[in-house]
Design a protein around this motif. Structure first.
Motif, PDB file in Angstrom:
ATOM      1  N   ASP A   1       1.711 -13.019 -14.911  1.00 48.50           N
ATOM      2  CA  ASP A   1       1.403 -11.227 -15.212  1.00 48.50           C
ATOM      3  C   ASP A   1       0.262 -10.908 -15.011  1.00 48.50           C
ATOM      4  N   THR A   2      -0.625 -11.547 -15.841  1.00 47.25           N
ATOM      5  CA  THR A   2      -2.039 -11.820 -15.937  1.00 47.25           C
ATOM      6  C   THR A   2      -2.681 -10.837 -14.105  1.00 47.25           C
ATOM      7  N   ALA A   3      -2.079 -12.313 -13.138  1.00 47.49           N
ATOM      8  CA  ALA A   3      -2.799 -11.877 -12.450  1.00 47.49           C
ATOM      9  C   ALA A   3      -2.327  -9.977 -11.709  1.00 47.49           C
ATOM     10  N   THR A   4      -0.983 -10.111 -11.401  1.00 47.47           N
ATOM     11  CA  THR A   4      -0.280  -8.616 -11.153  1.00 47.47           C
ATOM     12  C   THR A   4      -1.401  -7.306 -12.493  1.00 47.47           C
ATOM     13  N   THR A   5      -1.336  -7.653 -13.295  1.00 44.51           N
ATOM     14  CA  THR A   5      -2.150  -6.697 -14.065  1.00 44.51           C
ATOM     15  C   THR A   5      -3.239  -6.268 -13.803  1.00 44.51           C
ATOM     16  N   VAL A   6      -4.793  -7.170 -13.207  1.00 45.52           N
ATOM     17  CA  VAL A   6      -5.847  -7.100 -13.418  1.00 45.52           C
ATOM     18  C   VAL A   6      -5.489  -6.186 -11.621  1.00 45.52           C
ATOM     19  N   LEU A   7      -4.542  -6.656 -11.366  1.00 43.35           N
ATOM     20  CA  LEU A   7      -4.484  -6.248  -9.379  1.00 43.35           C
ATOM     21  C   LEU A   7      -4.465  -4.600  -9.795  1.00 43.35           C
ATOM     22  N   GLY A   8      -3.509  -3.923 -10.572  1.00 47.52           N
ATOM     23  CA  GLY A   8      -2.889  -2.823 -10.852  1.00 47.52           C
ATOM     24  C   GLY A   8      -4.475  -2.500 -11.273  1.00 47.52           C
ATOM     25  N   ALA A   9      -5.206  -2.688 -12.194  1.00 52.92           N
ATOM     26  CA  ALA A   9      -6.032  -2.341 -12.535  1.00 52.92           C
ATOM     27  C   ALA A   9      -7.016  -2.183 -11.839  1.00 52.92           C
ATOM     28  N   ILE A  10      -7.608  -2.636 -10.839  1.00 50.42           N
ATOM     29  CA  ILE A  10      -8.404  -2.307  -9.602  1.00 50.42           C
ATOM     30  C   ILE A  10      -7.641  -1.799  -8.966  1.00 50.42           C
ATOM     31  N   THR A  11      -6.181  -1.660  -8.852  1.00 49.18           N
ATOM     32  CA  THR A  11      -5.784  -0.044  -8.028  1.00 49.18           C
ATOM     33  C   THR A  11      -6.302   1.003  -8.370  1.00 49.18           C
ATOM     34  N   ASP A  12      -5.457   1.034  -9.803  1.00 45.39           N
ATOM     35  CA  ASP A  12      -5.737   2.667 -10.836  1.00 45.39           C
ATOM     36  C   ASP A  12      -7.345   2.866 -10.577  1.00 45.39           C
ATOM     37  N   THR A  13      -8.204   2.148 -11.012  1.00 44.67           N
ATOM     38  CA  THR A  13      -9.444   2.428 -11.011  1.00 44.67           C
ATOM     39  C   THR A  13     -10.265   2.045 -10.131  1.00 44.67           C
ATOM     40  N   CYS A  14     -10.366   1.277  -9.341  1.00 52.34           N
ATOM     41  CA  CYS A  14     -11.223   1.012  -8.447  1.00 52.34           C
ATOM     42  C   CYS A  14     -11.356   0.877  -7.124  1.00 52.34           C
ATOM     43  N   LEU A  15     -10.692   1.488  -6.097  1.00 55.52           N
ATOM     44  CA  LEU A  15     -10.370   1.652  -4.864  1.00 55.52           C
ATOM     45  C   LEU A  15     -11.281   3.469  -5.084  1.00 55.52           C
ATOM     46  N   THR A  16     -11.423   3.057  -2.876  1.00 58.53           N
ATOM     47  CA  THR A  16     -12.455   4.822  -3.240  1.00 58.53           C
ATOM     48  C   THR A  16     -11.200   5.057  -1.974  1.00 58.53           C
ATOM     49  N   THR A  17     -10.047   5.979  -3.177  1.00 59.83           N
ATOM     50  CA  THR A  17      -9.486   6.784  -2.909  1.00 59.83           C
ATOM     51  C   THR A  17      -9.398   7.878  -2.784  1.00 59.83           C
ATOM     52  N   ARG A  18     -10.847   8.114  -3.457  1.00 64.24           N
ATOM     53  CA  ARG A  18     -11.093   9.707  -3.704  1.00 64.24           C
ATOM     54  C   ARG A  18     -12.751  10.208  -2.799  1.00 64.24           C
ATOM     55  N   SER A  19     -12.586   9.330  -2.378  1.00 59.23           N
ATOM     56  CA  SER A  19     -13.552   9.714  -1.699  1.00 59.23           C
ATOM     57  C   SER A  19     -13.765   9.813   0.127  1.00 59.23           C
ATOM     58  N   THR A  20     -14.390  10.534   0.203  1.00 54.92           N
ATOM     59  CA  THR A  20     -14.259  10.924   1.679  1.00 54.92           C
ATOM     60  C   THR A  20     -15.081  10.093   2.437  1.00 54.92           C
ATOM     61  N   ARG A  21     -16.762   9.600   1.770  1.00 53.31           N
ATOM     62  CA  ARG A  21     -17.177   9.117   2.899  1.00 53.31           C
ATOM     63  C   ARG A  21     -17.515   7.467   2.417  1.00 53.31           C
ATOM     64  N   ALA A  22     -16.977   6.742   1.853  1.00 57.30           N
ATOM     65  CA  ALA A  22     -16.744   5.375   1.283  1.00 57.30           C
ATOM     66  C   ALA A  22     -16.472   4.919   2.516  1.00 57.30           C
ATOM     67  N   GLU A  23     -16.918   3.776   2.954  1.00 53.17           N
ATOM     68  CA  GLU A  23     -16.384   2.753   4.004  1.00 53.17           C
ATOM     69  C   GLU A  23     -15.669   1.595   3.901  1.00 53.17           C
ATOM     70  N   ALA A  24     -15.722   0.998   2.303  1.00 53.23           N
ATOM     71  CA  ALA A  24     -15.140   0.161   1.965  1.00 53.23           C
ATOM     72  C   ALA A  24     -14.166   0.636   1.179  1.00 53.23           C
ATOM     73  N   ILE A  25     -13.175  -0.862   0.982  1.00 52.09           N
ATOM     74  CA  ILE A  25     -11.543  -0.624   0.175  1.00 52.09           C
ATOM     75  C   ILE A  25     -12.055  -0.805  -1.430  1.00 52.09           C
ATOM     76  N   VAL A  26     -12.472  -1.602  -2.061  1.00 53.19           N
ATOM     77  CA  VAL A  26     -12.921  -1.885  -3.469  1.00 53.19           C
ATOM     78  C   VAL A  26     -14.060  -0.904  -4.026  1.00 53.19           C
TER      79      VAL A  26
END
Length: 403
Positions: free
Chosen positions: A335-360
């Protein structure tokens, strides 16, 4: 005023003047169980990003600057993560493009097989060459990984029963220095023993793990980054740090290496002492992660909770916790692991950038030295995808990385 406090104060003032939120705003805790659809979307995004970026990369990404990868030609200590990430993408998609790029990248590490100047041969050759062997059956990868293991065991200090961390084996500087990161290099030695039938590699790995457990792991389950020994006698000198806040603090990425590493040593040996250490280490961080699922760079930073995050520490910790959950059946770890992954997915992915080359994004390489702060890191990307594959393709990932 220290460099850390200057950066916090000046960075906050600049952000406020610009009308921007502080970089180190605490991340709000995610739900106890992250939305599987969001995690699935995170994995799909990672594959799309790699498909777009990977064909143009012919060196080893080290970290980002202005959202673009900067590179190390020889691989540094991070060179195994890029081909490893491509192998994970191939595992997910079966796309021959990813296999071709992974093989091309891994082969560029060939000169490092005989490198006597680094303890990070496990980081270099396990996600790249060992995974390649398991996925392709090509003995070139197996034999090269064993050669790297031969180089790694030359760093063994029989008096202190440890693998020295930094410096060439003939350089007396740092000859007695051990770091928590080395726990992640031990699996290369277990692999070599299994493949060759020679126990010398595994024996050294077990010796090093026991030395680390004895001298690094505090009664509360926290760890320092460094422990020094007298290289001539093997006698303990004491704890220290390079990347943590202090010798008595708990650098979050170091703690993540320890959780993952001791869990792996238990998996390879079946010896309960190592599982006990792994659970003690994991239990120490669970309260922190319930409040702030994307960990700050050092759990004992005096600026907590308003300090810089390290998403890579979160991704590595998630991998270790998922492995512990599988071994122990303890739902708290999953449960803690999925919480961490959910937070990374919600707040750390580069989805809002058009220039980012990395994922996280939101990784921190070396906060104490003011280096690589709020950047993307190849190991952050690698372990984020590994953790998601532990959830969505556990059997296939297990075959690829030896779970």
């Amino acid at each position: 005023m220290t460099a850390l406090s200057r950066r916090l104060v000046l960075g906050g003032a600049a952000a406020a003047a610009a009308g921007l939120p502080l970089v180190a705003q605490p991340v709000q805790a995610a739900p106890a169980k992250a939305d599987p659809r969001a995690l699935r979307d995170g994995l799909d995004y990672a594959v799309r990003k790699l498909r777009a970026v990977a064909p143009g990369i012919t060196r080893f990404p080290e970290e980002t600057k202005f959202e673009k990868w900067i590179y190390t030609d020889g691989g540094g200590w991070v060179g195994g993560f890029w081909p490893g990430l491509l192998w994970l993408a191939h595992l997910e998609t079966k796309d021959p493009l990813f296999r071709r790029l992974a093989e091309e990248s891994a082969r560029r590490l060939a000169p490092r097989r005989t490198d006597l100047g680094t303890h990070d041969l496990g980081f270099l050759f396990y996600p790249s060459w060992v995974t390649a062997w398991r996925l392709t059956g090509n003995r070139e990868w197996r034999d090269g990984a064993i050669q790297a293991a031969d180089s790694l065991i030359r760093r063994y200090n029989a008096k202190g029963r440890f693998l020295r961390a930094w410096g060439h084996i003939n350089d007396p500087g740092n000859a007695g220095r051990v770091i928590i990161d080395t726990m992640m290099n031990l699996d290369l030695l277990f692999f070599a023993s299994k493949e060759t039938g020679d126990s010398k590699y595994a024996d050294i790995a077990v010796d090093h793990a026991r030395t680390t457990a004895r001298h690094f792991v505090r009664p509360d389950g926290s760890t320092p980054h460094v422990f020094d020994f007298d290289p001539a006698t093997g006698a303990p000198v004491g704890p220290n740090t390079v990347q943590g806040y202090s010798p008595t603090s708990c650098w979050s990425r170091g703690q993540s290496w320890a959780i993952y590493g001791f869990t792996t040593v238990y998996r390879r040996t079946g010896q309960r002492e190592f599982l006990d250490v792994a659970t003690k280490l994991a239990d120490h961080v669970l309260p922190y992660l319930r409040t702030d699922p994307v960990p700050i760079w050092d759990y004992r930073s005096p600026y907590a909770p308003n300090d810089i995050r390290d998403s890579s520490a979160g991704a590595i910790t998630a991998c270790g916790l998922l492995d512990l959950a599988k071994i122990t059946g303890n739902a708290r770890y999953r449960d803690t692991a999925t919480t961490v992954l959910g937070a990374i997915t919600d707040t750390c992915l580069t989805t809002r950038s058009t220039r980012a080359e990395a994922i996280v994004a939101r990784g921190t390489r070396h906060r104490s030295a003011e280096g690589g702060i709020e950047v993307s890191l190849p190991y952050g990307d690698y372990y984020y995808v590994e953790a998601l594959l532990r959830l969505f393709r556990p059997a296939e990932l297990g075959a690829a990385i030896g779970l």
